[in-house]
Design an enzyme around this catalytic site. Sequence first.
Site, mmCIF file in Angstrom:
data_model
loop_
_atom_site.group_PDB
_atom_site.id
_atom_site.type_symbol
_atom_site.label_atom_id
_atom_site.label_comp_id
_atom_site.label_asym_id
_atom_site.label_seq_id
_atom_site.Cartn_x
_atom_site.Cartn_y
_atom_site.Cartn_z
ATOM 1 N N GLU A 97 -63.529 -37.215 -62.289
ATOM 2 C CA GLU A 97 -64.496 -38.239 -62.651
ATOM 3 C C GLU A 97 -65.342 -37.802 -63.836
ATOM 4 O OE1 GLU A 97 -65.179 -39.574 -58.039
ATOM 5 O OE2 GLU A 97 -66.901 -39.190 -59.322
ATOM 6 N N CYS B 78 -71.368 -36.895 -68.563
ATOM 7 C CA CYS B 78 -71.373 -35.900 -67.486
ATOM 8 C C CYS B 78 -69.917 -35.522 -67.198
ATOM 9 C CB CYS B 78 -72.052 -36.527 -66.270
ATOM 10 S SG CYS B 78 -71.992 -35.508 -64.798
ATOM 11 N N CYS C 138 -63.997 -28.705 -55.581
ATOM 12 C CA CYS C 138 -64.932 -27.584 -55.732
ATOM 13 C C CYS C 138 -64.863 -26.736 -54.477
ATOM 14 C CB CYS C 138 -66.359 -28.101 -55.932
ATOM 15 S SG CYS C 138 -67.561 -26.776 -56.226
ATOM 16 N N CYS D 95 -70.865 -27.599 -50.766
ATOM 17 C CA CYS D 95 -72.215 -28.122 -50.482
ATOM 18 C C CYS D 95 -72.079 -29.333 -49.553
ATOM 19 C CB CYS D 95 -72.935 -28.490 -51.769
ATOM 20 S SG CYS D 95 -73.093 -27.087 -52.890
ATOM 21 N N CYS E 50 -72.357 -33.060 -50.835
ATOM 22 C CA CYS E 50 -71.659 -33.399 -52.078
ATOM 23 C C CYS E 50 -70.228 -33.860 -51.798
ATOM 24 C CB CYS E 50 -71.659 -32.172 -52.993
ATOM 25 S SG CYS E 50 -70.612 -32.346 -54.451
ATOM 26 N N CYS F 152 -71.163 -37.571 -58.207
ATOM 27 C CA CYS F 152 -69.824 -37.137 -58.577
ATOM 28 C C CYS F 152 -68.976 -36.842 -57.360
ATOM 29 C CB CYS F 152 -69.905 -35.945 -59.518
ATOM 30 S SG CYS F 152 -69.939 -36.543 -61.200
HETATM 31 N N1 SAH Z 1 -71.491 -27.459 -59.291
HETATM 32 C C1 SAH Z 1 -72.601 -27.587 -60.148
HETATM 33 C C2 SAH Z 1 -72.524 -28.772 -61.085
HETATM 34 C C3 SAH Z 1 -71.976 -30.042 -60.528
HETATM 35 S S1 SAH Z 1 -72.980 -30.836 -59.293
HETATM 36 C C4 SAH Z 1 -73.891 -27.629 -59.350
HETATM 37 O O1 SAH Z 1 -73.829 -27.754 -58.134
HETATM 38 O O2 SAH Z 1 -74.930 -27.489 -59.963
HETATM 39 C C5 SAH Z 1 -74.323 -31.452 -60.287
HETATM 40 C C6 SAH Z 1 -75.566 -31.802 -59.503
HETATM 41 O O3 SAH Z 1 -75.322 -32.951 -58.674
HETATM 42 C C7 SAH Z 1 -76.012 -30.669 -58.578
HETATM 43 O O4 SAH Z 1 -77.386 -30.411 -58.705
HETATM 44 C C8 SAH Z 1 -75.673 -31.239 -57.236
HETATM 45 O O5 SAH Z 1 -76.447 -30.677 -56.228
HETATM 46 C C9 SAH Z 1 -75.908 -32.716 -57.414
HETATM 47 N N2 SAH Z 1 -75.311 -33.542 -56.359
HETATM 48 C C10 SAH Z 1 -74.152 -33.328 -55.708
HETATM 49 N N3 SAH Z 1 -73.943 -34.281 -54.767
HETATM 50 C C11 SAH Z 1 -75.008 -35.110 -54.833
HETATM 51 C C12 SAH Z 1 -75.389 -36.284 -54.118
HETATM 52 N N4 SAH Z 1 -74.623 -36.781 -53.140
HETATM 53 N N5 SAH Z 1 -76.548 -36.867 -54.456
HETATM 54 C C13 SAH Z 1 -77.333 -36.371 -55.447
HETATM 55 N N6 SAH Z 1 -77.029 -35.277 -56.158
HETATM 56 C C14 SAH Z 1 -75.882 -34.639 -55.851
HETATM 57 FE FE1 SF4 Z 2 -69.573 -27.894 -55.987
HETATM 58 FE FE2 SF4 Z 2 -70.765 -30.170 -55.379
HETATM 59 FE FE3 SF4 Z 2 -71.869 -27.847 -54.642
HETATM 60 FE FE4 SF4 Z 2 -71.860 -28.536 -57.250
HETATM 61 S S1 SF4 Z 2 -72.935 -29.603 -55.591
HETATM 62 S S2 SF4 Z 2 -71.313 -26.551 -56.330
HETATM 63 S S3 SF4 Z 2 -69.900 -29.653 -57.335
HETATM 64 S S4 SF4 Z 2 -69.902 -28.649 -53.917
#
Ligand code: SAH
Ligand code: SF4
Length: 370
Positions: free
Chosen positions: A95, A115, A122, A126, A129, A345
């Site tokens: 994406e 972005c 990944c 998390c 996410c 994302c």
């Molecule tokens: N992996 C890296 C970059 C990609 S995620 C990281 O984690 O920083 C980019 C941002 O989107 C991160 O701060 C992440 O915590 C946030 N993010 C992921 N899932 C999300 C969600 N469901 N709602 C809001 N922010 C989210």
């Molecule tokens: Fe990976 Fe999503 Fe965690 Fe960023 S927020 S490190 S993309 S699992």
Amino acid sequence: MNAGSGSFYRLLPEEVDERVRLLGLPAYRARQLLEGAYRQLAGSWEEVTTLPLDLRRRLDAELPLRPPAEVRTASTPEADTVKALLRFADGTLVETVLMRYPPREGRGHPRATVCVSTQAGCAMGCVFCATGQMGFERNLRAEEIVAQVLHFARWLRPLGQHVTNVVFMGMGEPLANYAETLRAVRILTHPRAFGLAQRAVTISTVGVLSGIEKLAGEGLQVGLAISLHAPNDALRRQLVPTAAPGSVERLIAAARRYRERTGRRVTAEYVLIEGVNDSLGDAEELAHLLRGTDIHVNLIPLNPTAAGYRRPAPSRVSAFARALRRMGINCTVRREKGTEISAACGQLRTDAARSAVIPEPVATLPSTQR
Ligand code: SAH
Ligand code: SF4
């Protein structure tokens, strides 16, 4: 890879010079190729009519541009947020999101941030996410990262607009794919290639400490965002299960060193999740943790995914922000963009997979904007 194969978008301008030499072409062809790819935004060499036809054919076979296919898009009605699901040659889906903003204070040019994803899936897991929940598929190559930016550069062109910023905040952990991420940054910011200002690029990391350290020593002016999400280790490990013990302190220390070595102020991202990390006590603990740093906090109200976590009410978000500010911490609340189009994302791809079973309508772009 031999001298006659590979993707053009992978090459730094010095490497284009070298490749042109190896192909037995005159040196000025390098400039024509770079301009064709990054100014004209050609989708194939066939379109670059400043080149002789036989050369175009040869380049399309030996050093192709190969943009990804757009499988699906979702857009807000005003197209200020547009999300694309892109497919690379091997079928990998990622994406990419475009966010458009009006000119600051009504003056100057509109801004457009792309972005980009750096991995398909990944490994960090998390819990909130959508990408983390699909697991890791593969690293993206530099040319695949560059191609995502070019995809939206082409989209913007009929509007007379340009990509002004790139953020590495899409699917995947950029610093877990360090070499390809850095190569993409160098191509995107090279004045002879895409030509963005280094300061217009931000890399977001969940906290690959060795990667932050290395990035600080690259002699670049790119911005760094650390995904903190919690003011203490116990809570952080609940949200980022792969985080090592002591990650909160060590992440702050790495951010401080980044600030010292690059002069760039670091942002801490904090996804606000109802009842999990959004209490005033959490705000207080966070303020205490960040006191004495000039780390800027970016509060991101959760985009709910399938995981069952919820976004706090707006009043709770602003109370959290107020508490931080009262304690001297700089903070902003991320403007909500694109919730209605699954803008977090990983969500569009997850939706696309799910819609194989339950059809889910996704807005597509009005044809005038394509
Ligand atoms: N992996 C890296 C970059 C990609 S995620 C990281 O984690 O920083 C980019 C941002 O989107 C991160 O701060 C992440 O915590 C946030 N993010 C992921 N899932 C999300 C969600 N469901 N709602 C809001 N922010 C989210
Ligand atoms: Fe990976 Fe999503 Fe965690 Fe960023 S927020 S490190 S993309 S699992």
